[in-house]
Design an enzyme around this catalytic site. Structure first.
Site, mmCIF file in Angstrom:
data_model
loop_
_atom_site.group_PDB
_atom_site.id
_atom_site.type_symbol
_atom_site.label_atom_id
_atom_site.label_comp_id
_atom_site.label_asym_id
_atom_site.label_seq_id
_atom_site.Cartn_x
_atom_site.Cartn_y
_atom_site.Cartn_z
ATOM 1 N N ASP A 93 9.765 -15.998 -19.562
ATOM 2 C CA ASP A 93 9.799 -15.067 -18.433
ATOM 3 C C ASP A 93 10.366 -15.647 -17.143
ATOM 4 O O ASP A 93 10.549 -14.908 -16.174
ATOM 5 C CB ASP A 93 8.374 -14.581 -18.127
ATOM 6 C CG ASP A 93 7.554 -15.646 -17.423
ATOM 7 O OD1 ASP A 93 7.420 -16.764 -17.973
ATOM 8 O OD2 ASP A 93 7.079 -15.379 -16.309
ATOM 9 N N ASP A 136 7.183 -19.356 -24.547
ATOM 10 C CA ASP A 136 6.627 -19.821 -23.282
ATOM 11 C C ASP A 136 5.163 -19.362 -23.239
ATOM 12 O O ASP A 136 4.732 -18.540 -24.064
ATOM 13 C CB ASP A 136 7.436 -19.215 -22.136
ATOM 14 C CG ASP A 136 6.893 -19.584 -20.763
ATOM 15 O OD1 ASP A 136 6.480 -20.742 -20.571
ATOM 16 O OD2 ASP A 136 6.863 -18.689 -19.900
ATOM 17 N N ASP A 163 2.684 -19.059 -19.788
ATOM 18 C CA ASP A 163 2.364 -18.235 -18.611
ATOM 19 C C ASP A 163 3.447 -17.189 -18.367
ATOM 20 O O ASP A 163 4.641 -17.503 -18.309
ATOM 21 C CB ASP A 163 2.228 -19.131 -17.373
ATOM 22 C CG ASP A 163 1.047 -20.078 -17.483
ATOM 23 O OD1 ASP A 163 -0.073 -19.669 -17.134
ATOM 24 O OD2 ASP A 163 1.249 -21.228 -17.926
#
Length: 274
Positions: free
Chosen positions: A213, A33, A35
């Site tokens: 996240d 991922d 961000d």
């Protein structure tokens, strides 16, 4: 489908030797991922710039095993930010995928509905300070990190009104974000499974590793249950289907370096031709 664990999962750094042992006879295929994983979450998306050292670490790892970036950002945006031309990029949560000899788009027929929703949301949210409407090719992200707490319910209401007005769209969420996406059975998990097949990596000699996240990354953790492993980036313990955790993007950078050190110099020997 893997159940989300409500207990603390082990650190992928503290337990790196155990993680490395799971690679015996196998080569990782790493999905990242952006961000909150490669960069800290920032008040505005344009502020999340990849550190030069992290980019170098990803580039080194990509020379040792397959690496893909799977982001909620628009494909062109995340490819520009990572700026490593040899990688596979999956933007808009996997609705838009590009890589060497690879191009996949899902849900393009819903673009007119997104166009209409974008116009309506910019109009309806114009009076709410801090509300940021970000149009992507296959999604609309509405960021609320800069919105006063008292006004956040109004933002959510506006997003859900637009989803109800367009049969072809649905609402998903994340950290201080609402998102309108095409209402089709596709997410980061399905995108990762598709990539494994398309890249010739759906074999026993490859261990898929997904690092993310947010709530949308849980789709990938669940999809890989039994065939790969997930690493959730989170400071505090929270329910997750990931097997491991890292605290923040700083720990992600250290983990990627340790993984590259572990694989070097013969890290791609077990990767099948494709």
């Amino acid at each position: 489908m893997a159940e989300a664990s409500t207990t603390s999962v082990p650190s992928a750094l503290d337990g790196f030797h155990a993680f490395a042992a799971s690679l015996t006879g196998r080569t990782p295929a790493v999905f990242l991922d952006y961000d909150g994983t490669l960069t800290p979450i920032m008040p505005r998306p344009d502020l999340a710039v990849l550190d030069v050292a992290v980019r170098s670490g990803i580039e080194r790892l990509a020379g040792l095993c397959p690496v893909a970036v799977v982001s909620g950002r628009d494909l062109e945006d995340v490819a520009r930010l990572v700026a490593l031309p040899g990688l596979v990029y999956a933007g808009s949560h996997g609705f838009d995928i590009r890589g060497p000899d690879l191009r996949v788009r899902i849900g393009a027929e819903h673009t007119p509905a997104l166009d209409r929703a974008e116009v309506a949301l910019r109009r309806d949210l114009a009076g709410i300070g801090g509300a940021l409407v970000e149009r992507k090719r296959f999604a609309i992200a509405i960021h609320t990190r800069l919105v006063e707490a008292a006004h956040k319910p109004a933002v959510a209401d506006a997003v859900h009104r637009q989803a109800a007005a367009e049969d072809g769209l649905r609402v998903t969420g994340g950290k201080e974000i609402h998102e309108l996406r095409p209402n089709v059975p596709w997410d980061k998990g399905r995108a990762v499974l598709s990539l494994l097949d398309r890249l010739g990596l759906a074999v026993g000699s490859v261990l898929p590793v997904y690092i993310g996240d947010d709530e949308t990354d849980e789709d990938a953790f669940r999809a890989l249950a039994g065939r790969g492993t997930g690493i959730r980036v989170m400071d505090d313990p929270a329910p997750t289907s990931a097997a491991w955790r890292l605290r923040d993007p700083g720990e992600v950078a250290v983990f990627l370096k340790r993984l590259a050190d572990h694989l070097d110099p013969g890290g791609c020997a077990a990767v099948p031709e494709h």
